[in-house]
Design an enzyme around this catalytic site. Structure first.
Site, short mmCIF file in Angstrom:
data_model
loop_
_atom_site.label_atom_id
_atom_site.label_comp_id
_atom_site.label_asym_id
_atom_site.label_seq_id
_atom_site.Cartn_x
_atom_site.Cartn_y
_atom_site.Cartn_z
N ASP A 1 0.87 -1.17 0.00
CA ASP A 1 0.00 0.00 0.00
C ASP A 1 0.91 1.22 0.00
O ASP A 1 1.66 1.43 0.94
CB ASP A 1 -0.87 -0.04 1.26
CG ASP A 1 -1.74 1.20 1.38
OD1 ASP A 1 -1.76 1.96 0.42
OD2 ASP A 1 -2.37 1.38 2.42
N THR B 1 -3.05 5.68 -3.88
CA THR B 1 -1.92 6.34 -3.21
C THR B 1 -0.65 6.21 -4.03
O THR B 1 0.16 7.12 -4.08
CB THR B 1 -1.68 5.71 -1.84
OG1 THR B 1 -1.72 4.30 -1.97
CG2 THR B 1 -2.73 6.13 -0.87
N THR B 2 -0.49 5.05 -4.67
CA THR B 2 0.74 4.85 -5.43
C THR B 2 0.67 5.62 -6.75
O THR B 2 1.65 6.22 -7.19
CB THR B 2 0.95 3.35 -5.71
OG1 THR B 2 0.37 2.61 -4.65
CG2 THR B 2 2.41 3.02 -5.79
N ASP C 1 -8.56 0.04 2.21
CA ASP C 1 -8.67 0.55 0.84
C ASP C 1 -10.00 0.14 0.23
O ASP C 1 -10.68 0.94 -0.41
CB ASP C 1 -7.53 -0.02 -0.03
CG ASP C 1 -6.28 0.84 0.10
OD1 ASP C 1 -6.31 1.75 0.93
OD2 ASP C 1 -5.31 0.60 -0.61
#
Length: 514
Positions: free
Chosen positions: A17, A50-51, A350
């Site tokens: 994550d 997020t990435t 998530d």
């Protein structure tokens, strides 16, 4: 791919994550620090992507570098980027498609595609099911078709090592890591309990400051003790008037109070966390009362179907379950090891965020890099109609969007250049917006058929955050460090070579010895 991190405490985190990884980093580089903030914002705002934010922002800066070298002014680049952002959002609006939140299978497909890149995708539907159950439970209608889902407050994830992942479930109620006070005397299983929640201690209050009482006769001593007992008794009687089956307080509960309650056949739980108390209140419809004198019939929670204390592993857990229309819930995660459970919890987080996003804004865009490619193709076409110097950075921004599908292709281990060229060819005319990469096989497929989706507001947020951050970093032309350089003792005032500062000087954290 998973990453294994050693965090500051010497513990181990296994995750992929983006936010969880970046949280652990401690960087001295100011620009890098602000990039990390991005993934945190993304995590808090929409909980997913997020990435992607970091990848996209990095790519935007990368393509801007060429222009900086050619002496373009950063403001010009920023202007072009902002224009590109507006157009990109417009494209998103065009290809987004609305769905029906009530249709479980669509939502399930969406949540599944969101956690497809995560470690738990092997347990596929399990996590997605848990997430959807939990979020639909705690959703509150605000009217005007808006729904508010507060994940942090009303969904508690309890991780209990042991058992199998398949045993994880969403409880229609709350579970807490507590046992009743007097296990032998109090009932551990109550059907349809009447629950009273308190926010006050059921014990004799000590004075705030030291008080001296002078006792002349020894009977006075007895009177004093009796007064304490009567005080507690009166509180207990006020509570017992409402015939509760379960009394839960956030504060202490003295032995005497415990005795009165157990004599009346009431189970009691003490020293509960405030957040847990709120959840129980939401689940069974009780009101948390601050003073026993103010109890009313309406404060008693009757919504729960069953109160039960069970032993899981080697700890006792109290379950308040089978609630009628609960507005809070607990997700019980079981699994072989603590690291695994932590990762599953992050993935669940998530997944719940994605479910929440859909409930809040039921619009979808294609996943698998298809959206980015469509945006990229459209922007490339538009760039020819832009006058002046801004045309080139605009076009570069268009190219930058291809970073996402490119990274996807790399992760599947296919021939990146061929795949990208094929995809660009398919998207060039802007016809089929749904062609993307299947993350498992690396084949070019139609995202509609493969059910690979993303939530609209995740994508929009990703684009906005990434581009705005890139603009912000581009406008920085100099870094002034306000930190005094430490001088080596005995060096005198000799001009010393400027020391490259380590993270230790940046903020004097105790860094563990290597």
């Amino acid at each position: 791919m998973l990453k294994m991190l050693l965090d500051a405490g010497g513990g181990i985190v296994v995750t992929n994550d983006g936010n969880a990884i970046l949280r652990e980093l401690d960087l001295a580089h100011p620009a890098a620090k602000s990039m990390i903030e991005l993934s945190r914002t993304q995590d808090e705002e929409v909980g997913d992507g997020t990435t992607s934010v970091i990848v996209l922002a990095g790519e935007m800066l990368h393509v801007a570098e060429a222009f900086i070298d050619k002496n373009y002014h950063p403001t010009v680049i920023c202007r072009a980027y902002n224009k590109a952002l507006e157009d990109a959002i417009a494209v998103l609006d065009k290809i987004a498609m609305s769905i029906d939140v009530k249709d479980r299978s669509t939502v399930l497909g969406l949540v599944k595609s969101c956690i497809g890149t995560k470690f738990t995708s092997q347990f596929g539907d399990l996590i997605a099911d848990l997430a959807i159950d939990a979020t639909t439970t705690v959703g509150v209608d605000l009217g005007q078709g808006l729904r508010e889902v507060d994940i942090k407050k009303y969904i508690k994830v309890e991780k209990v090592p042991g058992g199998q992942l398949e045993d994880s479930k969403v409880l229609k109620g709350v579970m807490i890591n507590k046992d009743v006070i007097a296990p032998g005397k109090m009932r551990r299983k109550i059907v349809n309990p009447r629950i009273i929640l308190l926010d006050c201690p059921l014990e004799y209050k000590k004075g705030e400051n030291q008080t001296n009482a002078e006792l002349v006769k020894e009977e006075d001593w007895g009177v004093l003790l009796k007064m304490e007992e009567e005080y507690i008794e009166s509180i207990c009687m006020q509570i017992l008037k409402f015939k509760p089956d379960l009394v839960i307080t956030e504060k202490g509960l003295s032995d005497l109070a415990c005795h009165y309650l157990s004599k009346a056949g009431v189970s009691a739980i003490r020293r509960l966390r405030k957040t847990d108390n709120n959840r129980i209140a939401k689940a069974c419809g009780a009101v948390i009362v601050n003073r026993p004198d103010e109890l009313q019939e309406s404060d008693v929670g009757t919504g729960a179907g069953l109160f039960e204390v069970k032993k899981i592993g080697d700890e006792f857990f109290a379950f308040i379950v089978d609630c009628k229309d609960p507005k809070a819930c607990t997700v019980l995660l079981r699994g072989p090891s603590k690291d695994l459970l932590n990762e599953v919890e992050r993935n669940l987080q998530d997944a719940m965020c994605v479910a929440r996003n859909i409930i809040k804004n039921p619009k979808l865009v294609p996943g698998g890099g298809a959206t980015e490619l469509t945006v990229s193709a459209t922007l490339k076409q538009k760039s020819s109609s832009i006058e002046g110097i801004e045309k080139w950075p605009y076009e570069a921004a268009a190219v930058a969007f291809e970073a996402i599908p490119r990274t996807l292709a790399q992760n599947c281990g296919v021939n990146v250049i061929r795949t990208m060229t094929a995809l660009q060819g398919k998207h060039a005319n802007g016809e089929n917006a749904w062609m993307g990469i299947d993350g498992n096989t690396g084949a070019i497929t139609d995202m509609k058929e493969r059910k690979i989706w993303d939530a609209y507001n995740v994508k929009a947020q990703t684009f906005k955050t990434a581009i705005e951050a890139a603009c912000m970093l581009l406008r920085i032309d100099d870094i002034v460090s306000g930190i005094k350089k430490k001088q080596a003792p005995g060096a005198g005032q000799a001009p010393s070579k400027p020391k490259i500062e380590e993270e230790g000087d940046a903020d004097n954290e105790q860094i563990l010895p290597e």
